[in-house]
Design a protein around this motif. Structure first.
Motif, PDB file in Angstrom:
ATOM      1  N   UNK A 102       0.717  -1.208  -0.066  1.00  0.00           N
ATOM      2  CA  UNK A 102       0.046   0.248   0.136  1.00  0.00           C
ATOM      3  C   UNK A 102       0.692   1.038  -0.087  1.00  0.00           C
ATOM      4  N   UNK A 103       1.741   1.184   0.839  1.00  0.00           N
ATOM      5  CA  UNK A 103       2.677   2.553   1.040  1.00  0.00           C
ATOM      6  C   UNK A 103       3.604   2.598  -0.481  1.00  0.00           C
ATOM      7  N   UNK A 104       4.312   1.519  -0.943  1.00  0.00           N
ATOM      8  CA  UNK A 104       4.650   1.400  -2.031  1.00  0.00           C
ATOM      9  C   UNK A 104       4.067   1.938  -3.214  1.00  0.00           C
ATOM     10  N   UNK A 105       2.732   1.462  -3.487  1.00  0.00           N
ATOM     11  CA  UNK A 105       2.013   1.626  -4.783  1.00  0.00           C
ATOM     12  C   UNK A 105       1.435   3.206  -4.556  1.00  0.00           C
ATOM     13  N   UNK A 106       1.074   3.598  -3.408  1.00  0.00           N
ATOM     14  CA  UNK A 106       0.486   4.982  -3.048  1.00  0.00           C
ATOM     15  C   UNK A 106       1.763   6.093  -3.611  1.00  0.00           C
ATOM     16  N   UNK A 107       3.288   5.955  -3.157  1.00  0.00           N
ATOM     17  CA  UNK A 107       4.163   6.748  -3.550  1.00  0.00           C
ATOM     18  C   UNK A 107       4.434   6.801  -5.040  1.00  0.00           C
ATOM     19  N   UNK A 108       4.380   5.214  -5.588  1.00  0.00           N
ATOM     20  CA  UNK A 108       4.699   5.158  -6.966  1.00  0.00           C
ATOM     21  C   UNK A 108       3.986   5.976  -7.927  1.00  0.00           C
ATOM     22  N   UNK A 109       2.812   6.063  -7.606  1.00  0.00           N
ATOM     23  CA  UNK A 109       1.941   7.230  -8.497  1.00  0.00           C
ATOM     24  C   UNK A 109       2.331   8.483  -8.307  1.00  0.00           C
ATOM     25  N   UNK A 110       2.935   9.141  -9.460  1.00  0.00           N
ATOM     26  CA  UNK A 110       3.045  10.668  -9.432  1.00  0.00           C
ATOM     27  C   UNK A 110       1.962  11.771  -9.013  1.00  0.00           C
ATOM     28  N   UNK A 161       4.060  15.049  -3.479  1.00  0.00           N
ATOM     29  CA  UNK A 161       3.981  16.302  -3.413  1.00  0.00           C
ATOM     30  C   UNK A 161       2.616  17.105  -3.342  1.00  0.00           C
ATOM     31  N   UNK A 162       1.777  16.439  -2.269  1.00  0.00           N
ATOM     32  CA  UNK A 162       0.315  16.978  -2.004  1.00  0.00           C
ATOM     33  C   UNK A 162       0.513  18.200  -1.318  1.00  0.00           C
ATOM     34  N   UNK A 163       0.853  19.264  -2.265  1.00  0.00           N
ATOM     35  CA  UNK A 163       1.139  20.581  -1.516  1.00  0.00           C
ATOM     36  C   UNK A 163       0.230  21.468  -1.798  1.00  0.00           C
ATOM     37  N   UNK A 164      -1.114  21.257  -2.123  1.00  0.00           N
ATOM     38  CA  UNK A 164      -2.229  22.315  -2.313  1.00  0.00           C
ATOM     39  C   UNK A 164      -3.433  21.719  -2.022  1.00  0.00           C
ATOM     40  N   UNK A 165      -4.395  22.396  -1.547  1.00  0.00           N
ATOM     41  CA  UNK A 165      -5.664  22.038  -1.229  1.00  0.00           C
ATOM     42  C   UNK A 165      -6.366  21.224  -2.330  1.00  0.00           C
TER      43      UNK A 165
END
Length: 403
Positions: A62-70, A74-78
């Motif tokens: 789960x952690x690997x696949x989440x970060x693998x997606x571009x 960088x969820x840096x905005x609302x």
């Protein structure tokens, strides 16, 4: 390597789901307890380590696949955070709420207060446990995934491992403090948290320029470089896995007569004893993940040589897609199957001779879960598209168990 080629993740997810259903729940609740025919050590390898390794692997993937997606980095905005939450919400909660309703009906003996029931609805049961009560069987897993996803939003904003690792440690410390001060945040949050972070760390390296350079260097020397690397990892990790498993079994049984960390805590074992047990069990799970992914990478390459790559990918991606539904609904489906076989056909499923009947039903659990999941996904897609009457792309990446 593109994400679509990482079918070893789907295969591992499928294997772990089968472990949970066939090696854990069927002999415990819905069929012949075949562990009575084996030694206690064999039961430890397949049952105790089976559930620990499988759940650890689910969380790691789960952690690997989440970060693998571009889109998830960088969820840096609302706006980005809103899109992330919306996609995760639509993937998890509609199916989860159906499962939760079924579990409340078939397991009415779970004494849950109204407030704790609301916590279940929002997937926050692990946060308010153990103070609020025991999380409902099986779907407690959604409770840790929801918390991990909320943590992921913050970690995704950090652009380097030098920031991610310290931040992850500080966050874990905050949850430890909440547990010690207020009696909330159940132990399973801590049991699998580091595997979620490990998945993020590995994905961060996997998507880095350093990995690309390493891959080019490795392939420039030998076009089968990754095959040899996977073979070496498997040959090293497998023996170490069994040696560590034997060490943990010997130590835990000699000290407390149980290989279960939860029972050690209940027995109020010393801090260092529990710490050693946790380290050993975590090391075993890491070795399991490393050796499994290495072996499955070799299996993937072999299958690609024998069959068409697209066909292999389609089969395993479809099966991988069903694992979330299988995890949520295997208990209700097994109960329904047991009732039909027992009451209508008067067959005792708990005898050794009839175990095959229960095992024969396992593929139908996958099939039934697939159709339920497709119907729910179609319904979600239609609801999302309805306001504008436009065709909406609801291609959903696998989450929790499907990540």
């Amino acid at each position: 390597m593109k994400k679509k080629n990482l079918i070893e993740l789907d295969i591992l997810r499928i294997i772990c789901c089968l472990v949970v259903v066939v090696l854990i729940h069927i002999p415990n609740n819905y069929g012949y307890t075949f562990y009575v025919d084996f030694s206690t050590y064999t039961g430890y390898l397949f049952h105790t380590l089976g559930i620990n390794n499988s759940m650890s692997a689910f969380v790691f993937i789960s952690g690997f696949s989440l970060f693998l997606s571009k889109n998830n980095r960088n969820l840096n905005s609302p706006t980005k955070i809103g899109q992330f939450l919306k996609k995760r919400f639509l993937r998890i909660f509609p199916l989860y709420w159906i499962a939760l309703t079924i579990y409340f009906i078939i397991f009415p003996y779970f004494e849950t207060s109204f407030i704790y029931g609301v916590a279940h609805v929002f997937g926050l049961q692990i946060f308010f446990a153990p103070l609020g009560g025991d999380p409902i069987w099986t779907i407690w897993f959604i409770g840790i995934i929801v918390l991990y996803y909320l943590i992921f939003i913050f970690l995704s904003y950090l652009d380097s491992l030098k920031k991610i690792i310290p931040a992850a440690i500080i966050i874990e410390g905050i949850f430890v403090a909440l547990n010690l001060l207020f009696g909330i945040v159940e132990y399973r949050f801590f049991q699998y948290y580091n595997f979620f972070i490990l998945g993020i760390i590995i994905a961060k390296f996997y998507t880095s320029n350093e990995f690309e350079k390493l891959k080019e260097k490795l392939l420039s020397k030998n076009k089968n470089g990754f095959i040899f690397l996977a073979l070496i990892i498997a040959l090293v990790c497998l023996p170490v896995y069994f040696l560590t498993a034997n060490l943990a079994y010997t130590y835990l049984n000699a000290q407390h007569g149980t290989p279960h960390i939860v029972f050690l805590v209940m027995q109020q074992a010393g801090f260092f004893e529990i710490a050693i047990a946790v380290i050993l069990m975590n090391l075993i799970a890491v070795l399991f993940i490393m050796s499994s992914l290495s072996i499955l990478y070799l299996v993937k390459r072999l299958l690609f040589r024998i069959f068409k790559e697209k066909s292999v990918q389609k089969i395993f991606s479809t099966l991988g897609y069903t694992t979330f539904g299988v995890y949520l609904f295997h208990r209700p489906l097994l109960i329904l199957f047991s009732e039909i076989i027992t009451r209508i056909f008067n067959i005792n499923l708990f005898t050794k001779a009839n175990l095959w009947i229960v095992l024969l039903f396992v593929p139908f659990i996958f099939l039934g879960s697939y159709f339920v999941q497709r119907i729910v996904d179609w319904g979600v897609a239609w609801c999302v598209a309805f306001p504008t009457r436009k065709k909406t792309d609801m291609t959903i990446e696998a989450d929790p168990i499907a990540s």
